[in-house]
Design a protein around this motif. Structure first.
Motif, PDB file in Angstrom:
ATOM      1  N   LYS A  64     -78.837 -43.224 -12.850  1.00 63.38           N
ATOM      2  CA  LYS A  64     -78.203 -42.399 -11.821  1.00 63.38           C
ATOM      3  C   LYS A  64     -77.490 -41.212 -12.448  1.00 63.38           C
ATOM      4  O   LYS A  64     -77.495 -40.093 -11.886  1.00 63.38           O
TER       5      LYS A  64
ATOM      6  N   TYR B  65     -69.317 -42.448 -15.042  1.00 64.01           N
ATOM      7  CA  TYR B  65     -69.257 -43.851 -15.463  1.00 64.01           C
ATOM      8  C   TYR B  65     -68.040 -44.566 -14.858  1.00 64.01           C
ATOM      9  O   TYR B  65     -68.116 -45.758 -14.534  1.00 64.01           O
TER      10      TYR B  65
ATOM     11  N   GLY C 183     -68.751 -45.877 -11.600  1.00 64.96           N
ATOM     12  CA  GLY C 183     -69.687 -46.996 -11.575  1.00 64.96           C
ATOM     13  C   GLY C 183     -71.152 -46.607 -11.619  1.00 64.96           C
ATOM     14  O   GLY C 183     -72.022 -47.450 -11.360  1.00 64.96           O
ATOM     15  N   ALA C 184     -71.469 -45.357 -11.924  1.00 61.46           N
ATOM     16  CA  ALA C 184     -72.871 -44.919 -11.991  1.00 61.46           C
ATOM     17  C   ALA C 184     -73.525 -45.461 -13.252  1.00 61.46           C
ATOM     18  O   ALA C 184     -72.911 -45.493 -14.329  1.00 61.46           O
ATOM     19  N   GLY C 185     -74.794 -45.894 -13.126  1.00 61.40           N
ATOM     20  CA  GLY C 185     -75.554 -46.341 -14.284  1.00 61.40           C
ATOM     21  C   GLY C 185     -76.210 -45.170 -14.997  1.00 61.40           C
ATOM     22  O   GLY C 185     -76.120 -44.019 -14.561  1.00 61.40           O
ATOM     23  N   LYS C 186     -76.901 -45.465 -16.104  1.00 61.91           N
ATOM     24  CA  LYS C 186     -77.489 -44.395 -16.923  1.00 61.91           C
ATOM     25  C   LYS C 186     -78.571 -43.629 -16.152  1.00 61.91           C
ATOM     26  O   LYS C 186     -78.685 -42.409 -16.286  1.00 61.91           O
TER      27      LYS C 186
END
Length: 294
Positions: free
Chosen positions: A198, A190, A193-196
């Protein structure tokens, strides 16, 4: 008698019930069925040695053998991945700690305990009956009733739905695996910057591959052993038109409807070979997609 020998005898005494049970109910019956698979045996007369005749008949003369094999492969090809997908999805929902999480886990696990019973088979047959609950719901939306048990593929899908409904054991194993994933991995993802979505495919799924592999192997073996729902829903006939004639049901028919114990034993060894080959393929392929921490 020295102390070491006495301790060993005590140990053998404690494990003797398991050893006796293993020999009496597994090892000896397996070797007996292997012998019977090369004989013509009807339970009432002495087995007559026929060599490979049962196996030759199976592959060259018996159309029901190929039908039951096709039905079983279709059944397993849909029910195994769908069951695992549902199990993983519910496990991820239950991974969030709440006051009622224990209740929901027990509730979702319940079908796995009772799903293979005769009562559930009868209930499932009535749910998908011409005037059952499914058609009643469809009628509320102006949809014509579906004749589930008059079409081979629709009838098979009722068995697949029942198999998917019994996802509780896989769910608990997935839930245990999810709880063992360190939270530091999620926090780092997180922060980057990774989303849920990914995070699921780059963190959760790779770390769960050992659990997925274990569930895949166990569910494959269990699905090929499915018998009671097929027997109850089709009333022991594998109808309509052999659409629900699972291999286990066909073995039962040969053994206890036609008293062809030798031929049924040959069928049982073939399905053991098929499951062994599939399991072997899974183990060989696991090195390409299963990721262990070591």
């Amino acid at each position: 008698m020295n102390t070491k020998l006495r301790n060993n005898l005590f140990g053998y005494g404690f494990i003797s019930p398991f050893i006796i049970g293993l020999l009496a109910f597994t090892v000896i019956p397996m070797f007996a069925s292997l012998y019977f698979s090369f004989t013509n045996f009807d339970l009432f007369t002495k087995p007559q040695w026929v060599g490979l005749d049962n196996y030759i008949k199976m592959f060259t003369e018996d159309s029901n053998f190929w039908q039951s094999m096709k039905v079983t492969l279709i059944y397993s090809s849909f029910s195994i991945p769908l069951r695992l997908i549902f199990a993983l999805g519910i496990a991820m929902l239950l991974n969030v700690a709440t006051k009622a999480s224990g209740f929901y886990r027990a509730l979702f696990y319940l079908p796995s305990i009772i799903g293979g019973s005769v009562a559930i088979g009868i209930m499932w047959r009535n749910i998908f009956g011409n005037e059952g609950a499914i058609n009643s719901i469809l009628n509320l939306f102006g949809i014509n009733p579906i004749l589930w048990y008059q079409d081979p593929m629709k009838a098979l899908w009722t068995l697949i739905f029942l198999a998917v409904w019994q996802f509780g054991s896989s769910m608990l194993i997935f839930l245990s695996g999810l709880k063992n994933i360190p939270t530091e991995y999620y926090e780092a993802a997180y922060v980057d910057g990774a989303g849920k979505i990914k995070v699921f495919f780059k963190v959760t799924l790779p770390l769960l591959t050992p659990i997925i592999f274990f569930n895949l192997v166990m569910q494959t073996i269990m699905i090929f052993m499915t018998f009671t729902p097929a027997y109850i829903i089709s009333k022991g006939q594998g109808s309509p038109m052999g659409g629900t004639l699972l291999f286990s049901l066909y073995i039962y028919q040969q053994a206890f409807d036609f008293f062809q114990m030798g031929y049924a034993s040959a069928l049982a060894w073939i399905i053991l070979l098929v499951v062994g080959i599939i399991t072997g393929i899974l183990f060989i392929s696991s090195k390409y997609w299963v990721h262990y921490e070591s």
